[in-house]
Enzyme design. Structure first.
Site, PDB file in Angstrom:
ATOM      1  N   ARG A   1       6.282   3.547  -7.337  1.00 14.10           N
ATOM      2  CA  ARG A   1       6.906   4.830  -7.011  1.00 14.10           C
ATOM      3  C   ARG A   1       7.886   4.688  -6.418  1.00 14.10           C
ATOM      4  O   ARG A   1       9.559   5.061  -6.505  1.00 14.10           O
ATOM      5  CB  ARG A   1       5.628   6.170  -6.804  1.00 14.10           C
ATOM      6  CG  ARG A   1       5.077   6.336  -8.198  1.00 14.10           C
ATOM      7  CD  ARG A   1       4.130   6.886  -7.328  1.00 14.10           C
ATOM      8  NE  ARG A   1       3.006   5.455  -6.406  1.00 14.10           N
ATOM      9  CZ  ARG A   1       2.399   4.550  -6.726  1.00 14.10           C
ATOM     10  NH1 ARG A   1       1.971   5.077  -8.497  1.00 14.10           N
ATOM     11  NH2 ARG A   1       1.303   3.889  -6.931  1.00 14.10           N
ATOM     12  N   THR A   2       8.396   4.397  -5.443  1.00 14.35           N
ATOM     13  CA  THR A   2       9.219   4.843  -3.903  1.00 14.35           C
ATOM     14  C   THR A   2      10.401   3.786  -4.976  1.00 14.35           C
ATOM     15  O   THR A   2      11.215   4.090  -5.172  1.00 14.35           O
ATOM     16  CB  THR A   2       8.919   4.582  -2.947  1.00 14.35           C
ATOM     17  OG1 THR A   2       7.398   5.228  -2.499  1.00 14.35           O
ATOM     18  CG2 THR A   2      10.033   5.199  -2.217  1.00 14.35           C
TER      19      THR A   2
ATOM     20  N   LYS B   1      10.337 -17.683   4.378  1.00 16.16           N
ATOM     21  CA  LYS B   1      11.014 -19.189   5.300  1.00 16.16           C
ATOM     22  C   LYS B   1      11.618 -19.142   7.211  1.00 16.16           C
ATOM     23  O   LYS B   1      11.945 -19.867   7.810  1.00 16.16           O
ATOM     24  CB  LYS B   1      12.625 -19.388   4.847  1.00 16.16           C
ATOM     25  CG  LYS B   1      12.616 -19.538   3.439  1.00 16.16           C
ATOM     26  CD  LYS B   1      13.668 -20.211   2.874  1.00 16.16           C
ATOM     27  CE  LYS B   1      13.743 -20.301   0.670  1.00 16.16           C
ATOM     28  NZ  LYS B   1      15.325 -19.961   0.991  1.00 16.16           N
TER      29      LYS B   1
ATOM     30  N   ARG C   1      11.044  -0.151   3.304  1.00 16.03           N
ATOM     31  CA  ARG C   1       9.972   0.100   3.286  1.00 16.03           C
ATOM     32  C   ARG C   1       9.615  -1.137   4.093  1.00 16.03           C
ATOM     33  O   ARG C   1       9.650  -2.718   4.024  1.00 16.03           O
ATOM     34  CB  ARG C   1       8.967   0.428   2.524  1.00 16.03           C
ATOM     35  CG  ARG C   1       7.155   0.762   2.131  1.00 16.03           C
ATOM     36  CD  ARG C   1       6.971   0.649   0.648  1.00 16.03           C
ATOM     37  NE  ARG C   1       6.972   2.072   0.614  1.00 16.03           N
ATOM     38  CZ  ARG C   1       6.110   2.478  -0.337  1.00 16.03           C
ATOM     39  NH1 ARG C   1       5.235   1.594  -0.404  1.00 16.03           N
ATOM     40  NH2 ARG C   1       6.396   3.659  -0.549  1.00 16.03           N
TER      41      ARG C   1
ATOM     42  N   HIS D   1       6.707   8.888   6.213  1.00 14.64           N
ATOM     43  CA  HIS D   1       7.443   8.533   4.633  1.00 14.64           C
ATOM     44  C   HIS D   1       8.266   9.837   3.878  1.00 14.64           C
ATOM     45  O   HIS D   1       7.907  10.508   3.107  1.00 14.64           O
ATOM     46  CB  HIS D   1       6.215   8.841   3.881  1.00 14.64           C
ATOM     47  CG  HIS D   1       6.191   7.530   2.299  1.00 14.64           C
ATOM     48  ND1 HIS D   1       7.936   7.642   1.859  1.00 14.64           N
ATOM     49  CD2 HIS D   1       5.701   7.887   1.894  1.00 14.64           C
ATOM     50  CE1 HIS D   1       7.289   7.274   0.360  1.00 14.64           C
ATOM     51  NE2 HIS D   1       6.553   7.039   0.192  1.00 14.64           N
TER      52      HIS D   1
END
Ligand code: CP
Length: 307
Positions: A58-59, A86, A108, A136
């Site tokens: 969703r986000t 890496k 995020r 959030h």
């Protein structure tokens, strides 16, 4: 009023006036997503990078759609397909992205405080799309937008938040936001999933769902955040569902016009029964729709759209 901030890192630091400005701006953007041509030129020439170190449906999608509907260029980076694998550090990754001169970086990360660190290092606006179990903020804003639209306001409502409160950044951001906006917030979950001292955030704590949802106007159900738990916090999913699921029987304790919310992803049959998730009280997909508008509003306000 202008949003005089470079970054959106949490609801904790936002004032009521700032929250109302963001929600009013989001309300004004809703209509764009209903047009046949869902695009306005407002952010033409702006570049938005979505930098996601954790999974998201969703986000991330709604930030990308929000940017595109405002005509910004949006770029998605997943840690799993970037040079993070890496061994590149978050700071090196961020500094390299900064060198390409984007306008906004949406991040995020599993580490609480990661967006705050980038906000201090980079000249670009940083938006927190979820940092560990901390905050959030865009989820809480879209939740408040949805409640406001459905109930006509937030002040005076009884909101129950049920589930894994301890590991939920959605719970923390919503508790900050809803209490600021004048709602009475009740939380419930197994004792192992309730953080110590959470009463200091201005909520009433219960260890039974029935007590928390009694006469509630809004019930917000939460997923068990197994990815953040270091040990099993309850004996089995079956027992969790038996004691903490929202179902056809216990929803009768809430007000007749109760609205049911969930930030997603849902675990049907665990914290919520399918007939409630898909039933007449559910506004779960309205939350998703409003997520696009809230993210459009934030991109607009942070890139000087209100100047
Ligand atoms: N609500 C929410 O943050 O969902 P995603 O993890 O799919 O972005």
């Amino acid at each position: 009023m202008k949003l005089n901030r470079k970054d959106i890192l949490g609801i904790q630091e936002l004032s009521v006036e700032e929250i109302n400005l963001i929600l009013d701006t989001a309300d004004s953007f809703i209509e764009i997503s209903t047009r046949e041509i869902k695009k306005v030129p407002t952010l033409r020439g702006k570049t938005i990078i979505n930098l996601f170190y954790e999974a998201s449906t969703r986000t991330r999608t709604s930030f990308e759609i929000a940017g595109k509907r405002l005509s910004a260029d949006t770029i998605n980076i997943s840690a799993s397909t970037s040079s993070v694998v890496k061994g590149e550090t978050l700071i090196d990754t961020a500094k390299n992205l900064e060198a390409m001169n984007p306008d906004v970086i949406v991040i995020r990360h599993s580490a609480a405080g990661a967006p705050h660190m980038l906000a201090g290092l980079l000249r670009q606006s940083i938006i927190n799309a979820g940092d560990g179990a901390h905050e959030h903020p865009t989820q809480a804003l879209l939740d408040m937008m949805t409640i406001r639209a459905k109930k006509g306001g937030i002040a005076g409502l009884k909101v129950a938040i049920v589930g894994d409160i301890a590991h939920s950044r959605v719970a923390r951001s919503n508790i900050h936001g809803l209490t600021k906006m004048g709602a009475a917030v009740f939380v419930a979950g197994p004792a192992t999933m309730i953080p110590r001292d959470i009463e200091k955030m201005g909520v009433v704590v219960h260890t039974r769902i029935e007590e928390a949802i009694r006469e509630a106007d809004i019930i917000m159900m939460l997923r068990i955040q197994t990815e953040r738990e270091k040990q099993n916090l309850f004996p089995s999913l079956r027992e969790y569902a038996q004691y903490f699921s929202l179902n056809r029987k216990n929803i009768g304790l809430a007000r007749k016009d109760v609205l049911v919310m969930h930030p997603g992803p849902m675990n049907r049959g665990v914290e919520i029964s399918p007939d409630i998730a898909d039933g007449p009280h559910s506004i779960i997909l309205d939350q998703v729709t409003n997520g696009v508008a809230v993210r459009m509003a934030l991109l607009y306000l942070l890139t000087g759209g209100n100047s």
